[in-house]
Design an enzyme around this catalytic site. Structure first.
Site, mmCIF file in Angstrom:
data_model
loop_
_atom_site.group_PDB
_atom_site.id
_atom_site.type_symbol
_atom_site.label_atom_id
_atom_site.label_comp_id
_atom_site.label_asym_id
_atom_site.label_seq_id
_atom_site.Cartn_x
_atom_site.Cartn_y
_atom_site.Cartn_z
ATOM 1 N N ASP A 132 -10.686 -22.300 -23.252
ATOM 2 C CA ASP A 132 -11.602 -22.898 -22.487
ATOM 3 C C ASP A 132 -11.666 -24.340 -22.412
ATOM 4 O O ASP A 132 -12.562 -25.328 -21.655
ATOM 5 C CB ASP A 132 -12.705 -22.396 -23.053
ATOM 6 C CG ASP A 132 -13.641 -22.464 -24.472
ATOM 7 O OD1 ASP A 132 -12.520 -23.698 -24.755
ATOM 8 O OD2 ASP A 132 -14.698 -22.330 -24.370
ATOM 9 N N CYS A 196 -33.309 -13.618 -22.149
ATOM 10 C CA CYS A 196 -32.888 -14.521 -22.003
ATOM 11 C C CYS A 196 -34.379 -15.521 -22.626
ATOM 12 O O CYS A 196 -35.212 -15.738 -21.767
ATOM 13 C CB CYS A 196 -32.176 -15.384 -20.780
ATOM 14 S SG CYS A 196 -31.804 -17.106 -21.317
ATOM 15 N N CYS A 242 -28.002 -12.790 -24.849
ATOM 16 C CA CYS A 242 -27.443 -12.038 -22.816
ATOM 17 C C CYS A 242 -26.025 -10.913 -23.632
ATOM 18 O O CYS A 242 -26.143 -10.371 -22.896
ATOM 19 C CB CYS A 242 -27.043 -13.402 -22.451
ATOM 20 S SG CYS A 242 -25.585 -14.217 -22.738
#
Length: 301
Positions: A132, A196, A242
């Protein structure tokens, strides 16, 4: 050689090196994903990440810009789930950061995979590989390859391992058989959105970077906004909420990769953390992603 035979061999070699999942997609452009990513930048949802800019998105969604004559993308996933949350007084560290830095682990395995393919096929495979930290839109590639589907928290959910996976891509000139996308969705589930604490998931599949605990505890070099501070609970580096509430992750299995085994970083003693010197910080967290926050950042958190 037969394309099916070659593709099967590629997948076998990837699994032999310890990757948990491998799928293939074409090297066609990711035009729709490019539009979405550029819109997110325009909407200010990526503010605070100056390196995530329009030029990077455009380059990362055109595989032939990354590798001339690219034909296929080998999409890989490596399970990092160390186990359920350990309760205790102290600061929580996101599971991905408790083991060795995944960039090094993933890139070593991808480099070894390309070497194995060169040997298997008696040729030099043209390849560029990314985790990433490169321009490739890793989740877009994973979704198109059928590795998983987009969850409403914007993570890729895999049928086999949930979202506790690191993603990698090898862009190559090998002409491989592409896999089909998974026709799965999260349906009416909004567990991640409702859970969240900072309201960072502003709509299904849309994250406001500046409200995300992970951004605030890792990437933000300035002060944490006062209105967010009481909502960040006990997270001192990253956040797993999450993912913890996602029903798909109920089937999560502990990783078999030794590099991602727990190193006593499940719960951090906050009083001791505040007393760490630079030298002690490096000794405690060397080789982990936590180094990215630096000592001053971790103590601020």
């Amino acid at each position: 050689r037969d394309k099916t035979v070659i593709t099967t061999r590629v997948k076998e070699e990837a699994l032999a090196l310890g990757f948990d999942l491998v799928r293939i997609t074409s090297a066609q452009s990711f035009s729709e994903d490019q539009k979405i990513a550029l819109q997110r930048i325009d909407d200010g949802l990526m503010d605070g990440l100056p390196w995530y800019n329009a030029a990077r998105v455009r380059r990362g969604t055109e595989p032939e810009e990354l590798l001339p004559d690219a034909k296929s993308i080998i999409c890989l996933a490596l399970n990092y789930f160390p186990g359920p949350r350990k309760e205790g007084d102290g600061g929580q560290i996101a599971r991905y950061a408790r083991g060795r830095d995944y960039h090094r682990v993933m890139k070593r395995k991808m480099r070894d995979l390309v070497a194995a393919l060169n040997e298997a096929f008696g040729t030099t495979v043209a390849a560029r590989w990314y985790v990433d930290d490169g321009p490739m839109l890793d989740r877009a590639a994973a979704a198109r390859a059928g590795l998983g589907w987009f969850g409403k928290n914007s993570n890729i959910l895999t049928s086999e391992l949930g979202s506790w996976v690191f993603l990698g891509q090898i862009v190559t000139d090998m002409d491989l058989e592409a896999d089909s996308e998974i026709r799965k969705t999260c349906g009416s589930c909004v567990a991640c959105i409702d859970s969240c604490p900072t309201g960072a998931i502003v709509a299904p599949y849309v994250i406001d970077n500046n409200r995300c605990i992970s951004y605030q505890t890792i990437e933000n070099r300035g002060p944490i906004p006062p209105e967010l501070r009481p909502k960040m609970l006990d997270w001192v580096f990253g956040c797993d909420i999450c993912q913890e509430v996602c029903p798909v992750n109920r089937k999560a299995q502990p990783t078999a990769e030794p590099s991602f085994a727990n190193r006593g970083l499940e719960v951090i003693d906050l009083a001791k953390l505040l007393d760490l010197t630079d030298e002690e910080f490096k000794k405690r967290f060397a080789g982990t992603p936590i180094m990215r926050a630096k000592r001053v950042g971790l103590q601020r958190n």
